[in-house]
Design a protein around this motif. Structure first.
Motif, PDB file in Angstrom:
ATOM      1  N   THR A 101      39.761  92.567 117.195  1.00 60.72           N
ATOM      2  CA  THR A 101      39.414  93.615 116.247  1.00 60.72           C
ATOM      3  C   THR A 101      39.581  93.090 114.829  1.00 60.72           C
ATOM      4  O   THR A 101      40.403  92.210 114.562  1.00 60.72           O
ATOM      5  CB  THR A 101      40.266  94.883 116.444  1.00 60.72           C
ATOM      6  OG1 THR A 101      41.592  94.649 115.975  1.00 60.72           O
ATOM      7  CG2 THR A 101      40.306  95.305 117.906  1.00 60.72           C
ATOM      8  N   PHE A 102      38.782  93.661 113.940  1.00 60.31           N
ATOM      9  CA  PHE A 102      38.809  93.319 112.522  1.00 60.31           C
ATOM     10  C   PHE A 102      38.964  94.610 111.729  1.00 60.31           C
ATOM     11  O   PHE A 102      38.189  95.554 111.908  1.00 60.31           O
ATOM     12  CB  PHE A 102      37.507  92.647 112.091  1.00 60.31           C
ATOM     13  CG  PHE A 102      37.238  91.310 112.729  1.00 60.31           C
ATOM     14  CD1 PHE A 102      37.524  90.132 112.045  1.00 60.31           C
ATOM     15  CD2 PHE A 102      36.687  91.234 113.995  1.00 60.31           C
ATOM     16  CE1 PHE A 102      37.262  88.902 112.622  1.00 60.31           C
ATOM     17  CE2 PHE A 102      36.422  90.004 114.579  1.00 60.31           C
ATOM     18  CZ  PHE A 102      36.712  88.830 113.892  1.00 60.31           C
ATOM     19  N   GLY A 103      39.955  94.637 110.852  1.00 60.73           N
ATOM     20  CA  GLY A 103      40.131  95.772 109.959  1.00 60.73           C
ATOM     21  C   GLY A 103      39.875  95.353 108.527  1.00 60.73           C
ATOM     22  O   GLY A 103      40.113  94.204 108.148  1.00 60.73           O
ATOM     23  N   ASN A 114      30.934  88.270 105.735  1.00 60.31           N
ATOM     24  CA  ASN A 114      31.713  88.792 104.613  1.00 60.31           C
ATOM     25  C   ASN A 114      31.553  90.291 104.430  1.00 60.31           C
ATOM     26  O   ASN A 114      30.448  90.832 104.532  1.00 60.31           O
ATOM     27  CB  ASN A 114      31.262  88.114 103.311  1.00 60.31           C
ATOM     28  CG  ASN A 114      31.490  86.626 103.324  1.00 60.31           C
ATOM     29  OD1 ASN A 114      32.609  86.162 103.187  1.00 60.31           O
ATOM     30  ND2 ASN A 114      30.425  85.868 103.496  1.00 60.31           N
ATOM     31  N   ASP A 115      32.669  90.947 104.124  1.00 59.49           N
ATOM     32  CA  ASP A 115      32.649  92.310 103.609  1.00 59.49           C
ATOM     33  C   ASP A 115      32.495  92.198 102.082  1.00 59.49           C
ATOM     34  O   ASP A 115      32.251  91.096 101.570  1.00 59.49           O
ATOM     35  CB  ASP A 115      33.942  93.049 103.995  1.00 59.49           C
ATOM     36  CG  ASP A 115      33.779  94.556 104.013  1.00 59.49           C
ATOM     37  OD1 ASP A 115      32.995  95.083 103.186  1.00 59.49           O
ATOM     38  OD2 ASP A 115      34.439  95.239 104.821  1.00 59.49           O
ATOM     39  N   ILE A 116      32.602  93.293 101.358  1.00 58.32           N
ATOM     40  CA  ILE A 116      32.395  93.253  99.898  1.00 58.32           C
ATOM     41  C   ILE A 116      33.507  92.456  99.226  1.00 58.32           C
ATOM     42  O   ILE A 116      34.660  92.471  99.656  1.00 58.32           O
ATOM     43  CB  ILE A 116      32.309  94.663  99.302  1.00 58.32           C
ATOM     44  CG1 ILE A 116      33.551  95.486  99.663  1.00 58.32           C
ATOM     45  CG2 ILE A 116      31.042  95.363  99.776  1.00 58.32           C
ATOM     46  CD1 ILE A 116      33.592  96.844  98.993  1.00 58.32           C
ATOM     47  N   LYS A 117      33.172  91.762  98.175  1.00 59.04           N
ATOM     48  CA  LYS A 117      34.145  90.986  97.421  1.00 59.04           C
ATOM     49  C   LYS A 117      35.229  91.900  96.869  1.00 59.04           C
ATOM     50  O   LYS A 117      34.957  93.014  96.438  1.00 59.04           O
ATOM     51  CB  LYS A 117      33.456  90.223  96.296  1.00 59.04           C
ATOM     52  CG  LYS A 117      32.577  89.086  96.791  1.00 59.04           C
ATOM     53  CD  LYS A 117      31.982  88.282  95.648  1.00 59.04           C
ATOM     54  CE  LYS A 117      31.137  87.124  96.175  1.00 59.04           C
ATOM     55  NZ  LYS A 117      30.537  86.322  95.086  1.00 59.04           N
ATOM     56  N   GLY A 118      36.445  91.402  96.884  1.00 54.28           N
ATOM     57  CA  GLY A 118      37.586  92.191  96.441  1.00 54.28           C
ATOM     58  C   GLY A 118      38.281  92.928  97.573  1.00 54.28           C
ATOM     59  O   GLY A 118      39.377  93.462  97.380  1.00 54.28           O
ATOM     60  N   SER A 119      37.649  92.967  98.738  1.00 48.59           N
ATOM     61  CA  SER A 119      38.280  93.617  99.889  1.00 48.59           C
ATOM     62  C   SER A 119      39.082  92.592 100.684  1.00 48.59           C
ATOM     63  O   SER A 119      38.990  91.384 100.457  1.00 48.59           O
ATOM     64  CB  SER A 119      37.228  94.276 100.780  1.00 48.59           C
ATOM     65  OG  SER A 119      36.366  93.299 101.357  1.00 48.59           O
ATOM     66  N   TYR A 120      39.859  93.104 101.625  1.00 52.54           N
ATOM     67  CA  TYR A 120      40.677  92.248 102.480  1.00 52.54           C
ATOM     68  C   TYR A 120      40.416  92.606 103.940  1.00 52.54           C
ATOM     69  O   TYR A 120      40.336  93.782 104.299  1.00 52.54           O
ATOM     70  CB  TYR A 120      42.164  92.414 102.159  1.00 52.54           C
ATOM     71  CG  TYR A 120      42.517  91.974 100.757  1.00 52.54           C
ATOM     72  CD1 TYR A 120      42.830  90.645 100.480  1.00 52.54           C
ATOM     73  CD2 TYR A 120      42.504  92.886  99.702  1.00 52.54           C
ATOM     74  CE1 TYR A 120      43.134  90.235  99.190  1.00 52.54           C
ATOM     75  CE2 TYR A 120      42.811  92.489  98.406  1.00 52.54           C
ATOM     76  CZ  TYR A 120      43.120  91.159  98.159  1.00 52.54           C
ATOM     77  OH  TYR A 120      43.414  90.752  96.875  1.00 52.54           O
ATOM     78  N   THR A 121      40.289  91.578 104.765  1.00 53.42           N
ATOM     79  CA  THR A 121      40.058  91.774 106.191  1.00 53.42           C
ATOM     80  C   THR A 121      41.132  91.056 106.998  1.00 53.42           C
ATOM     81  O   THR A 121      41.664  90.025 106.577  1.00 53.42           O
ATOM     82  CB  THR A 121      38.677  91.246 106.616  1.00 53.42           C
ATOM     83  OG1 THR A 121      38.597  89.845 106.299  1.00 53.42           O
ATOM     84  CG2 THR A 121      37.559  91.991 105.900  1.00 53.42           C
ATOM     85  N   ALA A 122      41.453  91.623 108.154  1.00 54.20           N
ATOM     86  CA  ALA A 122      42.443  91.021 109.056  1.00 54.20           C
ATOM     87  C   ALA A 122      41.894  91.032 110.475  1.00 54.20           C
ATOM     88  O   ALA A 122      41.012  91.830 110.809  1.00 54.20           O
ATOM     89  CB  ALA A 122      43.761  91.774 108.982  1.00 54.20           C
ATOM     90  N   GLN A 123      42.433  90.141 111.307  1.00 50.73           N
ATOM     91  CA  GLN A 123      41.960  89.974 112.681  1.00 50.73           C
ATOM     92  C   GLN A 123      43.111  89.626 113.598  1.00 50.73           C
ATOM     93  O   GLN A 123      44.002  88.849 113.241  1.00 50.73           O
ATOM     94  CB  GLN A 123      40.917  88.846 112.738  1.00 50.73           C
ATOM     95  CG  GLN A 123      40.462  88.450 114.132  1.00 50.73           C
ATOM     96  CD  GLN A 123      39.749  87.104 114.173  1.00 50.73           C
ATOM     97  OE1 GLN A 123      39.878  86.298 113.232  1.00 50.73           O
ATOM     98  NE2 GLN A 123      39.005  86.839 115.224  1.00 50.73           N
ATOM     99  N   PHE A 124      43.091  90.201 114.814  1.00 48.75           N
ATOM    100  CA  PHE A 124      43.944  89.740 115.904  1.00 48.75           C
ATOM    101  C   PHE A 124      43.093  89.704 117.169  1.00 48.75           C
ATOM    102  O   PHE A 124      42.209  90.549 117.353  1.00 48.75           O
ATOM    103  CB  PHE A 124      45.167  90.638 116.105  1.00 48.75           C
ATOM    104  CG  PHE A 124      46.264  90.374 115.114  1.00 48.75           C
ATOM    105  CD1 PHE A 124      47.234  89.416 115.369  1.00 48.75           C
ATOM    106  CD2 PHE A 124      46.310  91.062 113.913  1.00 48.75           C
ATOM    107  CE1 PHE A 124      48.237  89.146 114.449  1.00 48.75           C
ATOM    108  CE2 PHE A 124      47.302  90.810 112.980  1.00 48.75           C
ATOM    109  CZ  PHE A 124      48.272  89.850 113.242  1.00 48.75           C
ATOM    110  N   GLU A 125      43.374  88.751 118.042  1.00 49.95           N
ATOM    111  CA  GLU A 125      42.523  88.546 119.208  1.00 49.95           C
ATOM    112  C   GLU A 125      43.297  87.918 120.353  1.00 49.95           C
ATOM    113  O   GLU A 125      44.138  87.039 120.144  1.00 49.95           O
ATOM    114  CB  GLU A 125      41.352  87.627 118.831  1.00 49.95           C
ATOM    115  CG  GLU A 125      40.416  87.272 119.967  1.00 49.95           C
ATOM    116  CD  GLU A 125      39.277  86.366 119.518  1.00 49.95           C
ATOM    117  OE1 GLU A 125      38.226  86.361 120.187  1.00 49.95           O
ATOM    118  OE2 GLU A 125      39.442  85.657 118.489  1.00 49.95           O
TER     119      GLU A 125
END
Length: 380
Positions: A268-270, A350-361
């Motif tokens: 998942t990616f948040g 990529n999401d929008i610049k300035g945002s932050y994304t995280a992942q666990f798998e």
């Protein structure tokens, strides 16, 4: 899974790796009961069939367990070394050198002449901040990991083509803790909900509910954590990282069901951004497509395809891996293979610049009576 100066690869210290590959035996992963009502009878009614699994199936499971043990050792090593100020190239070299050492595909390994028998399963992803996936440095990349960064470290190990695909997120600033907590819980929810005859959309709905229940405050601004709705988990086939089924992280109406003995990556990616990614930036990730293909039109492309066939087959690769094999002027030929539909390119997402994304798998197997989270470790 993503020009041309040689990269000095980080040396994995002898204390961090065990050079005798044959001594590595993968232990079983975490076993979890199926909690769905329609799966409860499998614990008894299907026990006999479980015990009578074919030798081939047992070997596949043991290959995956070995790959998972290598993954745990490599990530423990790199977790102990990652710190702000390192280049992304240094980080991926630690991961990939360690993987090659444990799988015996380094220069002195027992499998050096059989590069497709086991080894690195796809390019090491070190995607930063608003980049969610499919970034690994090309030659000459000088990007440095900063204290403020959110880095998704996504790497794989395969043994006889059976792939362990597992990822985690690295941060140093505690303001991102709730973002990571949201994504980790969402992934664990997906793992809990996964099971034989479970509809994929139901897994996505459960993941979405958990993910969206979290908020995170970053630099004084509160964000609801959003699932990246066009990213998903997937089943995995032999020498094929994406086996044809997608595990959504939002409710999407896909009534396709998981099946017995399938092999899935639940990821998942948040995001603090819009929760939707697009392809942007210089490409580094590639993979040869399955099936038959036309003969390359350029002699250079034909020669490069032979190198790809001999060293990767349909296992994903990146431009650094071609550099390492001495293909130091490969870009034109590689682009030709992409244009002809022989090789698929996978640009950064990529999401929008300035945002932050995280992942666990994590990677799991749906055995007849239980599911096994093969890549589970003490760390995540």
């Amino acid at each position: 899974m993503v020009a041309e100066a040689k990269i000095d690869e980080a040396v994995v210290e002898p204390a961090d790796v065990v050079p005798v590959v044959e001594d590595i035996e993968g232990n079983e992963g975490e076993w979890v009961e199926y909690h769905q009502d329609f799966n409860l009878n499998r614990v008894t009614d299907e026990e006999k069939r479980y015990l009578e699994r074919s030798e081939e199936y047992e070997q596949r499971c043991n290959d995956m367990r070995k790959g998972a043990e290598i993954h745990r050792r490599v990530r423990k090593n790199v977790m102990n070394k990652i710190k702000p100020g390192m280049t992304l190239t240094e980080i991926v070299n630690i991961v990939e050198d360690g993987t090659r050492k444990f799988t015996g595909t380094d220069a002195n390994g027992d499998h050096v002449d059989r590069p497709k028998s086991q080894g690195v399963a796809f390019p090491t992803g070190v995607s930063l901040n608003h980049c969610a996936a499919h970034f690994t440095p090309n030659a000459g990349d000088k990007t440095v990991l900063q204290y403020e960064d959110v880095m998704k470290l996504d790497f794989g190990v395969h043994v006889n083509g059976y792939i362990i695909d597992s990822a985690f997120t690295v941060t140093f600033d505690p303001q991102y803790d709730n973002l990571l907590a949201a994504v980790k819980e969402a992934t664990n929810t997906g793992i809990k909900e996964a099971g034989i005859d479970v509809r994929l959309t139901d897994i996505g709905e459960a993941i979405q509910e958990v993910m969206e229940s979290y908020e995170v405050e970053i630099n004084g601004k509160t964000h609801q954590v959003k699932p990246c709705r066009n990213l998903c988990g997937h089943n995995i086939g032999p020498y094929s990282i994406h086996g044809g089924k997608s595990v959504p992280i939002v409710k999407n109406g896909d009534n396709t069901k998981m099946e017995e003995n399938e092999h899935f990556a639940i990821e998942t990616f948040g995001s603090t951004g819009r929760g939707y990614v697009v392809q942007e930036g210089e490409c580094s990730h590639y993979a040869k497509k399955l099936g038959s293909h036309p003969t390359p039109s350029l002699s250079g492309a034909k020669s490069l395809l032979k190198v790809i066939d001999e060293n990767f087959g349909t296992i994903p690769f990146c431009r650094r891996y071609l550099d390492r094999l001495g293909e130091d002027k490969h870009l034109y030929a590689l682009n030709s293979l992409v244009k002809q539909g022989i090789v698929e390119d996978y640009p950064p997402l990529n999401d929008i610049k300035g945002s932050y994304t995280a992942q666990f798998e994590h990677t799991l197997i749906l055995h007849p009576h239980k599911k096994e989270i093969v890549s589970r470790g003490d760390d995540y």
